[in-house]
Design an enzyme around this catalytic site. Structure first.
Site, PDB file in Angstrom:
ATOM      1  CB  THR A  97      -0.923   0.009   1.227  1.00 21.55           C
ATOM      2  OG1 THR A  97      -1.777  -1.139   1.178  1.00 21.55           O
ATOM      3  CG2 THR A  97      -1.781   1.266   1.251  1.00 21.55           C
ATOM      4  CE  LYS A 172      -5.402  -1.633   1.947  1.00 23.43           C
ATOM      5  NZ  LYS A 172      -4.069  -2.248   1.976  1.00 23.43           N
ATOM      6  CE  LYS A 240       2.279   2.240   4.750  1.00 27.90           C
ATOM      7  NZ  LYS A 240       1.839   1.465   3.555  1.00 27.90           N
TER       8      LYS A 240
END
Length: 290
Positions: A97, A172, A240
């Site tokens: 990701t 995502k 993150k």
């Protein structure tokens, strides 16, 4: 069967590479900490390499699952990066990701070398990786995706092409935005339940069958009630990811007020020492008065 390199053997990458080996593919693994790669070869049929380039040489596919933008750039473009060793016509599949910006940067760099780049972030957590039940959201050229999809099938329950380069990462982001709100809502419901003196298990048995039901509710309520937070994706990694979501929203002019708030709640959990707790630990900041 394909010749595959797998770069990154964390809690997600190691079982994913294992599924590829079990499916009969020829797998070579690389990990920054070499011991993890050696340990993997003791449990699975495959070889280990000392660098991304060594792992990628002569392979049909290179799969990656590393930490962040800088990690991905390093294994692709570094002095011993995979891109310099991949044969023309091969496909790089990135399960990390990361930002859509670095994805598009690496897509262009791969195209210059006549190799393909598919962004393919994953959802399903450690349990999904171990069970081969991940959801995979992909961006890139349709032809490259069509070649990669049968390989990805070794560890996925669903895999879809969403559009051009970066589309997988954008999808995502949608996933993480939705999860953030769900976990906060579930945390508040369970904390309220406890404050009211209700039986949490009984409450969830009832409300999970109605409109409030979700995967998070079904799979995380018991461990949240038991204050066990070692069952999946860590708070540090979630922050993150949410940072990527919020930065991208600013670029797009999109509004993510709830996501920004939950990101700060996760920051509170980090301050409590819970950076390595799983994301369901949001409930602990509501209990901090205990």
């Amino acid at each position: 069967m394909a010749r595959i390199a797998f770069l990154g053997l964390g809690v997600m990458g190691a079982p994913m590479a294992g599924h590829l080996a079990a499916a009969g593919h020829e797998v070579t693994v690389y990990n920054r900490t070499a011991q993890k790669a050696l340990d993997w070869t003791q449990s699975h049929k495959g070889e280990m390499a000392r660098s991304p380039a060594e792992a990628a040489a002569g392979k049909d596919f290179v799969m990656a699952c590393v930490g962040n933008d800088d990690d991905l750039r390093s294994i692709c473009l570094g002095e011993t990066g995979a891109f310099g060793a991949m044969p023309q016509g091969s496909v790089f599949v990135d399960h990390t990701t990361v930002s859509a910006a670095v994805t598009r940067e690496l897509y262009a760099a791969a195209d210059e070398r006549q190799i393909s780049f598919v962004d393919a972030p994953i959802s399903g957590g450690q349990a999904g990786a171990e069970g081969g039940q991940l959801s995979v959201m992909c961006g890139g050229d349709p032809g490259a995706y069509d070649r990669a999809e049968p390989v990805i099938a070794a560890y996925s329950k669903i895999c879809r092409h969403l559009g051009p380069s970066g589309s997988g990462q954008m999808t995502k982001m949608c996933n993480q935005i939705a999860i953030a709100g769900l976990v906060q809502g579930l945390s508040e419901a369970l904390a309220f339940c406890e404050a009211a003196g209700l039986d949490g298990l009984a409450v969830i048995e009832v409300i999970s069958q109605g409109a409030a039901g979700s995967w998070q509710m079904v799979n995380r309520h018991e461990t949240m009630l038991d204050r066990k937070f070692d069952h999946g994706f860590a708070v540090d990694w979630m922050r993150k990811d949410l940072g990527i979501c919020l930065d991208t929203a600013d670029e797009l002019g999109a509004s993510l007020p709830a996501t920004a708030l939950v990101d700060q709640f996760y920051k509170d959990v980090q301050r409590m020492g819970g950076g390595r707790w799983d994301t369901s630990s949001l409930i602990e900041r509501l209990r901090k008065r205990d």
